[in-house]
Write an enzyme that holds these catalytic residues in place. Structure first.
Site, PDB file in Angstrom:
ATOM      1  CG  ASN A 297      -1.869  -0.127  12.093  1.00 12.21           C
ATOM      2  OD1 ASN A 297      -2.751  -0.955  12.256  1.00 12.21           O
ATOM      3  ND2 ASN A 297      -1.718   0.516  10.951  1.00 12.21           N
TER       4      ASN A 297
ATOM      5  CE1 TYR B  79      -1.855  -3.634   7.236  1.00  4.37           C
ATOM      6  CE2 TYR B  79      -1.620  -3.492   9.619  1.00  4.37           C
ATOM      7  CZ  TYR B  79      -1.854  -2.890   8.394  1.00  4.37           C
ATOM      8  OH  TYR B  79      -2.067  -1.543   8.331  1.00  4.37           O
TER       9      TYR B  79
ATOM     10  CE  LYS C 214      -1.609   1.627   7.199  1.00  2.82           C
ATOM     11  NZ  LYS C 214      -1.627   2.894   7.882  1.00  2.82           N
TER      12      LYS C 214
ATOM     13  CB  ALA D   2       5.591 -18.970  18.214  1.00  2.00           C
TER      14      ALA D   2
ATOM     15  CG  ASN E 178      12.151 -14.740   9.970  1.00  2.00           C
ATOM     16  OD1 ASN E 178      12.207 -15.004   8.782  1.00  2.00           O
ATOM     17  ND2 ASN E 178      11.326 -15.369  10.795  1.00  2.00           N
TER      18      ASN E 178
ATOM     19  NE  ARG F  40       3.931 -19.197  24.465  1.00  2.00           N
ATOM     20  CZ  ARG F  40       4.869 -19.505  23.604  1.00  2.00           C
ATOM     21  NH1 ARG F  40       4.856 -18.973  22.404  1.00  2.00           N
ATOM     22  NH2 ARG F  40       5.814 -20.359  23.920  1.00  2.00           N
TER      23      ARG F  40
ATOM     24  CG  HIS G  74       4.161 -17.594   4.795  1.00  2.00           C
ATOM     25  ND1 HIS G  74       5.502 -17.850   4.847  1.00  2.00           N
ATOM     26  CD2 HIS G  74       3.603 -18.423   5.693  1.00  2.00           C
ATOM     27  CE1 HIS G  74       5.747 -18.793   5.733  1.00  2.00           C
ATOM     28  NE2 HIS G  74       4.613 -19.153   6.261  1.00  2.00           N
TER      29      HIS G  74
ATOM     30  NE  ARG H  83      -3.511  -0.212   2.699  1.00  2.00           N
ATOM     31  CZ  ARG H  83      -4.131  -0.156   3.881  1.00  2.00           C
ATOM     32  NH1 ARG H  83      -4.193  -1.229   4.666  1.00  2.00           N
ATOM     33  NH2 ARG H  83      -4.695   0.955   4.285  1.00  2.00           N
TER      34      ARG H  83
END
Length: 184
Positions: A110, A90, A75, A147, A101, A164, A87, A57
């Site tokens: 955001n 966002y 973006k 993760a 990475n 977590r 893969h 974007r």
């Protein structure tokens, strides 16, 4: 085939655009590969590989040797040399260093419902799969994010952030729930 180039776009020597790619008002460096993706109002430096099915974007700077893989959206972000967003990521409103990475499913969160905030990820950081970086937040140089973490506080350089809960198994929960649901 199916590639459209519009506006004030420039394309460097040896770059391959397409198939099925849309480029609007971008500066594309040399030896860039953009496969089945869309790029708008951004700069993509030499040797970057984008796609398939990525969306760049407006207001992005994708630096040399960056890999932006399948189903990645970027973006208003600066992505440093040799960084990988392989893969399903966002990355919006972010400043990302070199050799970072991003694991599959990483999101920069955001927007707080009122305004947008920036995320900073310094050089050589490693962001584990399915992580959320809740802006404004900074990930220090060489830091790791485990993760599945949702990071809301700064991570110092070379630190490991684990954000977590520990797994808890509730034995026989499903049977009790089904019994309650059925009214038995």
């Amino acid at each position: 085939p199916g590639t459209i180039i519009e506006g004030k776009t420039t394309v460097g020597k040896g770059s391959i655009l397409g198939p099925n790619t849309m480029i609007v008002d971008c500066q594309i460096g040399e030896d860039v590969r953009i496969n089945s993706s869309q790029c708008y109002e951004s700069r993509i430096d030499s040797g970057a590989k984008i796609g398939p099915f990525s969306h760049i974007r407006p207001h992005c700077h994708i630096k040399s040797g960056v890999k932006i893989g399948a189903y990645v959206e970027v973006k208003n972000a600066n992505i440093g040399d040799k960084t990988s967003l392989a893969h399903l990521c966002y990355v919006g409103d972010a400043d990302v260093g070199s050799k970072v990475n991003f694991g599959c499913g990483t999101i920069t969160v955001n927007y707080d419902g009122v305004k947008k905030h920036r995320t900073t990820v310094e050089d050589e950081a490693f962001i584990g799969c399915n992580s959320n970086l809740v802006a404004p937040v900074k990930i220090g140089r060489g830091a790791y994010v485990a993760a599945g973490s949702t990071v809301t506080d700064e991570v110092p350089p070379d630190a490991l952030a684990i954000a977590r809960c520990r797994q808890t198994n509730k034995e026989n929960w499903v049977a009790a729930w089904k019994k309650k649901k059925s009214g038995v």
